[in-house]
Each structure stands twice: as C-alpha cells, then as structure tokens.
Design a protein around this motif. Sequence first.
Motif, mmCIF file in Angstrom:
data_model
loop_
_atom_site.group_PDB
_atom_site.id
_atom_site.type_symbol
_atom_site.label_atom_id
_atom_site.label_comp_id
_atom_site.label_asym_id
_atom_site.label_seq_id
_atom_site.Cartn_x
_atom_site.Cartn_y
_atom_site.Cartn_z
ATOM 1 N N LEU A 1 70.248 23.303 1.760
ATOM 2 C CA LEU A 1 68.990 23.094 1.043
ATOM 3 C C LEU A 1 68.871 23.986 -0.188
ATOM 4 N N ASP A 2 69.342 25.221 -0.110
ATOM 5 C CA ASP A 2 69.232 26.123 -1.258
ATOM 6 C C ASP A 2 70.174 25.729 -2.396
ATOM 7 N N GLN A 3 71.097 24.806 -2.131
ATOM 8 C CA GLN A 3 72.024 24.347 -3.169
ATOM 9 C C GLN A 3 71.862 22.851 -3.465
ATOM 10 N N PHE A 4 70.823 22.255 -2.940
ATOM 11 C CA PHE A 4 70.680 20.804 -3.032
ATOM 12 C C PHE A 4 70.393 20.379 -4.468
ATOM 13 N N PRO A 5 71.201 19.473 -5.033
ATOM 14 C CA PRO A 5 71.007 19.067 -6.434
ATOM 15 C C PRO A 5 69.742 18.236 -6.633
ATOM 16 N N ARG A 6 69.072 18.462 -7.730
ATOM 17 C CA ARG A 6 67.861 17.710 -8.047
ATOM 18 C C ARG A 6 68.153 16.212 -8.116
ATOM 19 N N ARG B 1 67.937 18.819 10.898
ATOM 20 C CA ARG B 1 69.287 19.311 11.160
ATOM 21 C C ARG B 1 69.798 19.944 9.870
ATOM 22 N N PRO B 2 70.584 21.014 9.960
ATOM 23 C CA PRO B 2 71.054 21.682 8.741
ATOM 24 C C PRO B 2 71.788 20.733 7.796
ATOM 25 N N GLY B 3 71.507 20.883 6.505
ATOM 26 C CA GLY B 3 72.232 20.138 5.481
ATOM 27 C C GLY B 3 71.611 18.826 5.060
ATOM 28 N N ILE B 4 70.555 18.385 5.750
ATOM 29 C CA ILE B 4 69.961 17.090 5.401
ATOM 30 C C ILE B 4 68.432 17.172 5.304
ATOM 31 N N ALA B 5 67.906 18.347 4.940
ATOM 32 C CA ALA B 5 66.447 18.510 4.888
ATOM 33 C C ALA B 5 65.760 17.483 3.983
#
Length: 256
Positions: free
Chosen positions: A104-109, A154-158
């Motif tokens: 989530l902290d690296q999720f592209p806009r 679940r981690p990675g798909i917020a």
Amino acid sequence: MSDAGLFSLAGRRALVTGASRGIGFTLAKGLAEHGAELILNGRNSDRLEEAKAALAKDGLKAVTSSFDVTDQTAVIAGIDAIERDVGPIDILINNAGIQRRAPLDQFPRADWDALIATNLNAVFFVGQAVARQMIPRGRGKIINICSVQSELARPGIAPYTATKGAVKNLTRGMATDWARHGLQINGLAPGYFETEMNEILVANKEFTEWLCKRTPAGRWGRVEELVGAAVFLASDASGFVNGHVLMVDGGITVSV
C-alpha cells in the motif's frame, strides 16, 4: 409456481459485463443454460466473438455489445442501443473487474485510479443506465459482483479491497433507492476461485497451502460453483431478496 419455474430464466434477457472469460463467461453460460437470452459485454470485441462462438458450440445463443464500462457516455449509448435493437434488459450482472497488487505504501496512483474506474465507477455507470430502463417497467434484477474482499483485507491488495467494500454498500444503496420500483439488487461475493485473475496465487504453493488451511472447505473454489447462486439471484426465487450480499466462499468469512 413449480420449483423449476421459480428458477427458470426463460424469456429473460441478461446483460453480463466482463463476459468474455473467467467468472463473467461462466455466469453468462449458466444463465443461458437456465433459459436466459444473453448479451455479452466487454471492451475487446474479438474476445467477445470468441466467447460467443464457445457458447454456440454448446448450443447456446448470445449477442455481443462492446463498450467501455468505465466511460459513462459510452455506457449510456450502449445500453440505449441494446434496449432499442435487441430488447429490454431484464437481468444485469455487473461483473467487469480488475486486480492490481502492490504494498500500500508503494501503490501507484495510476493503478488506484484504474481499480476505482473499473471496479466501482463501472458498477454505478452500468447499474444506473440499466435501472433507468427497468424502473418504468417495474421489474428487473441487478447482480453486482462483490468479493470476499468486500469483508476481509489481505496484504498487497488494499485498494482492491476498498473497491469491493464500496460495491457492497453501493449494492445496498441501489436496493434502498430502487426496490420500491420493483427491482431486486443484490451482490454475489466469490471467495478464492481458480480464475485467470488469481492464476499467480494458484501457482504459488505456499499461498495455496495457506488458503486451504484458512478455508473451512479446504480448497479453491471452481467457477461453476457460482452459477447456482447467480441463477437464484436472477430468478423469481429471489423475489423478496434485496440489498443482500451472498457469499460463495467455502466458509472463509465465517471462520477464524
């Protein structure tokens, strides 16, 4: 009415978005097997024609309507064309959806925007356009494809989880506004199924082992196992069911 009649879709016309493959194709086929006339929607007209041909091999008929469900203008024009040239839409399955995975902290806009556009905006655009046609007729079924992630994270798909949680509450809102007009709007929420969208997870031995331990049923779901729930929500059998999200998840959302 007999039990068979309760679940019959004969004489009903069903529009399925994202219908060229995966869950959308399977649900479309299932509705056709129960008597529905099919309209297959997707952005890729070649894939839609392939889906139509695959159905024809099983003796099932369909027409195709290619428009971008994330473009409201295109949606309105597409629905108007179906109503004019094919006939009234009795059933809508809002299935089109995508997945993007990243911390989530690296999720592209750009990926966030794509998820919102496809998984949420499209449900509103298509649902509204179809409801505007159904309301004067005093009847209609809208089934929004939710997810186990409408309830769980679940981690990675917020961001995906955010869209599917929103679809759950949009479904409730649609029912609150439109039930009085004779429409039934419900959600169908798959758990973890073996689909193209999940192929990276299916191939991951560690994830599959975790999932089988986490799910009371002890396995991945098969897409054909969604058909019965979809037919129920699309048929007269669910005539007084409104704003409900039906979980088809092997028990994962009720177990810790």
